[in-house]
Every structure is written in structure tokens, then in C-alpha cells.
Design a protein around this motif. Structure first.
Motif, PDB file in Angstrom:
ATOM      1  N   GLY A  15       0.809  -1.212   0.000  1.00  0.00           N
ATOM      2  CA  GLY A  15       0.000   0.000   0.000  1.00  0.00           C
ATOM      3  C   GLY A  15       0.844   1.264   0.000  1.00  0.00           C
ATOM      4  O   GLY A  15       0.545   2.223  -0.727  1.00  0.00           O
ATOM      5  N   ALA A  36       2.662   1.673  -3.375  1.00  0.00           N
ATOM      6  CA  ALA A  36       1.725   2.191  -4.378  1.00  0.00           C
ATOM      7  C   ALA A  36       1.518   3.685  -4.192  1.00  0.00           C
ATOM      8  O   ALA A  36       1.493   4.458  -5.166  1.00  0.00           O
ATOM      9  N   GLU A  37       1.374   4.115  -2.946  1.00  0.00           N
ATOM     10  CA  GLU A  37       1.181   5.537  -2.658  1.00  0.00           C
ATOM     11  C   GLU A  37       2.398   6.354  -3.068  1.00  0.00           C
ATOM     12  O   GLU A  37       2.274   7.456  -3.611  1.00  0.00           O
ATOM     13  N   ASN A  54       2.215   6.767  -6.723  1.00  0.00           N
ATOM     14  CA  ASN A  54       0.947   7.306  -7.198  1.00  0.00           C
ATOM     15  C   ASN A  54       0.225   6.350  -8.146  1.00  0.00           C
ATOM     16  O   ASN A  54      -0.301   6.747  -9.183  1.00  0.00           O
ATOM     17  N   VAL A  55       0.230   5.068  -7.809  1.00  0.00           N
ATOM     18  CA  VAL A  55      -0.529   4.073  -8.563  1.00  0.00           C
ATOM     19  C   VAL A  55      -1.373   3.269  -7.583  1.00  0.00           C
ATOM     20  O   VAL A  55      -1.186   3.346  -6.365  1.00  0.00           O
ATOM     21  N   SER A  56      -2.292   2.481  -8.084  1.00  0.00           N
ATOM     22  CA  SER A  56      -3.156   1.684  -7.223  1.00  0.00           C
ATOM     23  C   SER A  56      -2.438   0.419  -6.750  1.00  0.00           C
ATOM     24  O   SER A  56      -1.534  -0.084  -7.421  1.00  0.00           O
ATOM     25  N   THR A  57      -2.855  -0.090  -5.607  1.00  0.00           N
ATOM     26  CA  THR A  57      -2.299  -1.363  -5.134  1.00  0.00           C
ATOM     27  C   THR A  57      -2.673  -2.485  -6.098  1.00  0.00           C
ATOM     28  O   THR A  57      -1.893  -3.424  -6.285  1.00  0.00           O
ATOM     29  N   ASP A  58      -3.847  -2.374  -6.732  1.00  0.00           N
ATOM     30  CA  ASP A  58      -4.257  -3.379  -7.706  1.00  0.00           C
ATOM     31  C   ASP A  58      -3.238  -3.503  -8.832  1.00  0.00           C
ATOM     32  O   ASP A  58      -2.975  -4.597  -9.342  1.00  0.00           O
ATOM     33  N   SER A  59      -2.647  -2.370  -9.235  1.00  0.00           N
ATOM     34  CA  SER A  59      -1.650  -2.377 -10.305  1.00  0.00           C
ATOM     35  C   SER A  59      -0.456  -3.241  -9.930  1.00  0.00           C
ATOM     36  O   SER A  59       0.015  -4.062 -10.722  1.00  0.00           O
ATOM     37  N   SER A  85      -1.939   3.693 -13.284  1.00  0.00           N
ATOM     38  CA  SER A  85      -2.677   2.611 -12.643  1.00  0.00           C
ATOM     39  C   SER A  85      -3.415   1.763 -13.673  1.00  0.00           C
ATOM     40  O   SER A  85      -3.861   2.265 -14.710  1.00  0.00           O
ATOM     41  N   ASP A  90      -6.511   2.140 -15.481  1.00  0.00           N
ATOM     42  CA  ASP A  90      -7.552   2.551 -14.537  1.00  0.00           C
ATOM     43  C   ASP A  90      -8.474   1.416 -14.104  1.00  0.00           C
ATOM     44  O   ASP A  90      -9.392   1.639 -13.299  1.00  0.00           O
ATOM     45  N   LYS A 132      -9.621  -2.067 -12.146  1.00  0.00           N
ATOM     46  CA  LYS A 132      -9.370  -2.591 -10.804  1.00  0.00           C
ATOM     47  C   LYS A 132      -9.653  -4.092 -10.767  1.00  0.00           C
ATOM     48  O   LYS A 132     -10.453  -4.602 -11.553  1.00  0.00           O
TER      49      LYS A 132
END
Length: 313
Positions: A86, A89-90, A93-98, A123, A171, A173
Motif C-alpha cells: 500500500g 503504491a502511494e 501514485n498508482v493503485s495497489t491493484d496495479s 494505474s 484505470d 481494478k
């Protein structure tokens, strides 16, 4: 060993840092007929140079990337002590899903220090085409922009995808069940009071015969009469008595999951009853083949027992 940074829109300073690492590792691996080879001073400095590259790469993410750009490229990130996905990812600046998708992560709790994660500049997730699909239909499936999806993959919106062709869907998820499974919080522990693990999932010495046998669940020891809760919302599909599990309950959940609760002292639910994680199914006991009060808890996925410890929170 070469340390590769997969990266396109980066600064000139970062190119210089990458070049320094590549040159150094090339020098270190030069054969000299003695099995090791190279200048050990360069080896000693390798980790610090690599860290410089990684720090510069992170800076490039923070300053050089236009978040609306359709350019897709990657950086190879070395996991440090204390890292969690997490926060990684932060940072980028991308999603954790990525990160989950691009690295095939099946358990977020098990990422290893010094392993490498592939981080995208935008992401999104990977998707493998099934049957006759085009970019537009895939974008519609995930509720994302078809033109952006096409541009990222250097394709046209109407481009037909080949069977098993993998594309990056910006984008998009992962579905909620997959994310819960990766994070290890698909189920809640069925005992909410104090308990201890008297037997784990997997091979063990059978407490009755002494022979090696496979234990398909986790035994949660606690006082007789302790409340047993459903581990997830679902429907009670079976209740009864078994010579092995004693008084038991089976609850069916979504996506092919079932949970079994064994050795109950009493059953407080009925067949076909809909339950959730706040529903008391019964009380802890020692019925069936049991050496003392405990709950035997099994999770099945498509009728195959899986380790509850990687799925619960």
C-alpha cells in the motif's frame, strides 16, 4: 548480476546513474579464471549505487510524470525492510491493484525484502483476452476509457484481440474477492473471543493414531460454550452429526467457497438459513473425534480445502 531499471520518461541524471550501475556490474562479472573475478571494491559499492538509482527513479516519478499521460512504462523497485504494498503504491501514485496484477501477487503479507516489484507509470491491471474480444468490449467490461486503453497498448479501439493475448487496462481494478484474498481478509475468524491454535492446517501426527495424516483445517481451542460465528455471509447448506466432526455446520458462500465448523457442543442455525459474519452458528464443544473443546474450521474452494490462515483477518 545486472540490475535493470525498466523506465522511459526519466531524467538525464537517472540515465547516468543507471549507466554507472550497468558498467560496474559488467566489470564485476568479467571472467579472470579464478571463479570470482572483478574488482571487489565495485561489488562493495554496488548496493549503494543501486539505491541511488532507485531514489532517483522515485524522484522522477514524483516530478516528471504527467498523470494524464497515456505513456506506459515501468520501474523495477527493490523491496526494503518495512515496506508494504500500500505504501509503495502511494509512493509511486498508482493503485495497489496495479502492483498486485503486474507482479502476480497472491499474498500481500508475503512480499520478500530484496525482491523486485514491477511498478507501472499509470494505474491499471493486466487482462488476458477470452474468446473474441476487442479493446472496446474490454474497456466496457472494466468501465474505463476505450481510447486510453487502445493508446496504452498501441492498438485501435476496434482492434480484435487474439485468444490469450494479454493487454494492460489502464484505470481498471481487480474484483473485490481477489483483492480480499490477496490481502488475507476474505474471511473473519469464526471465534471472536480469546482462543489459541491447537492444530494447524497441513500434515501432522494424528492425535488418536500417532500416524502422519493431513489436517484440512485449523483447530481453534477455547472454552466450551464459546460462540461460533459465520466467517462470511452465506447460506447454511448442511447441519448434522459426523463421527469425525461431531456436530457440524457447513455454510456456502460466493465464488465456490464453503466453510465447515466442527465439534460443536450445540447448533444454533438451521439448513437454508442466510447468515452473515455476525450470525452465531453454534457453541464450541468436543463432539466427534476430539481431545478437548475446540472449533475445527475448514475453508473449501471448489470443494478443495485451503489454508484458512491466508484468507482470514
Amino acid at each position: 548480476m545486472k540490475h535493470k531499471i525498466y523506465w522511459k520518461p526519466i531524467t538525464a541524471g537517472l540515465y547516468a546513474a543507471i549507466f554507472a550501475v550497468v558498467v560496474s556490474t559488467s566489470s564485476c562479472s568479467k571472467e579472470n579464471g579464478q571463479g570470482g573475478g572483478g574488482d571487489m571494491r565495485l561489488l562493495d559499492n554496488l548496493d549503494s549505487m543501486e539505491q541511488t538509482v532507485q531514489d532517483n527513479a522515485e524522484s522522477a516519478f514524483e516530478t516528471d510524470i504527467n498523470p494524464t499521460s497515456y505513456n506506459l512504462s515501468y520501474i523495477s523497485y527493490r523491496v526494503r525492510k518495512g515496506d508494504i504494498i500500500g505504501r509503495i503504491a502511494e509512493k509511486f501514485n498508482v493503485s495497489t491493484d496495479s502492483i498486485f496484477s503486474l507482479n502476480g501477487v497472491t499474498s500481500a503479507r508475503n512480499i520478500q525484502i530484496d525482491s523486485y516489484l514491477k511498478i507501472p507509470t499509470i494505474s491499471g491491471i493486466l487482462y488476458t483476452a477470452k474468446g473474441s474480444e476487442d479493446i472496446e468490449s474490454v474497456a466496457k467490461k472494466f468501465g474505463v476509457d476505450a481510447e486510453k486503453c487502445a493508446a496504452v497498448n498501441n492498438l485501435q479501439v476496434a482492434s480484435l484481440l487474439e485468444e490469450e493475448q494479454t493487454i494492460f487496462v489502464p484505470d481498471a481494478k481487480l474484483d473485490a474477492e481477489t483483492v480480499q484474498k490477496i490481502n488475507g481478509d476474505l474471511f473473519k475468524k469464526p471465534i471472536h473471543a480469546k482462543w489459541y491454535r491447537s492444530s494447524s492446517f497441513g500434515w501432522r501426527s494424528n492425535p488418536f493414531t500417532g500416524s502422519r495424516s493431513y489436517h484440512n483445517g485449523i483447530d481453534m481451542a477455547c472454552p466450551r460454550g464459546t460462540s461460533i460465528y459465520s466467517a462470511m455471509a452465506g447460506k447454511v447448506t448442511s447441519t448434522g452429526f459426523s463421527p469425525v466432526y461431531g456436530n457440524y455446520v457447513i455454510v456456502s458462500h460466493h465464488s465456490g467457497y464453503k466453510t465447515l465448523y466442527g465439534h460443536m457442543d450445540s447448533i444454533l442455525c438451521i439448513k437454508n438459513q442466510f447468515v452473515d459474519s455476525g450470525t452465531v452458528l453454534g457453541r464450541v464443544g468436543s463432539t466427534g473425534m476430539s481431545t478437548g473443546p475446540h472449533l475445527h474450521f475448514t475453508v473449501y474452494k471448489n470443494n478443495v480445502a485451503v489454508n484458512p490462515a491466508v484468507l482470514w483477518r
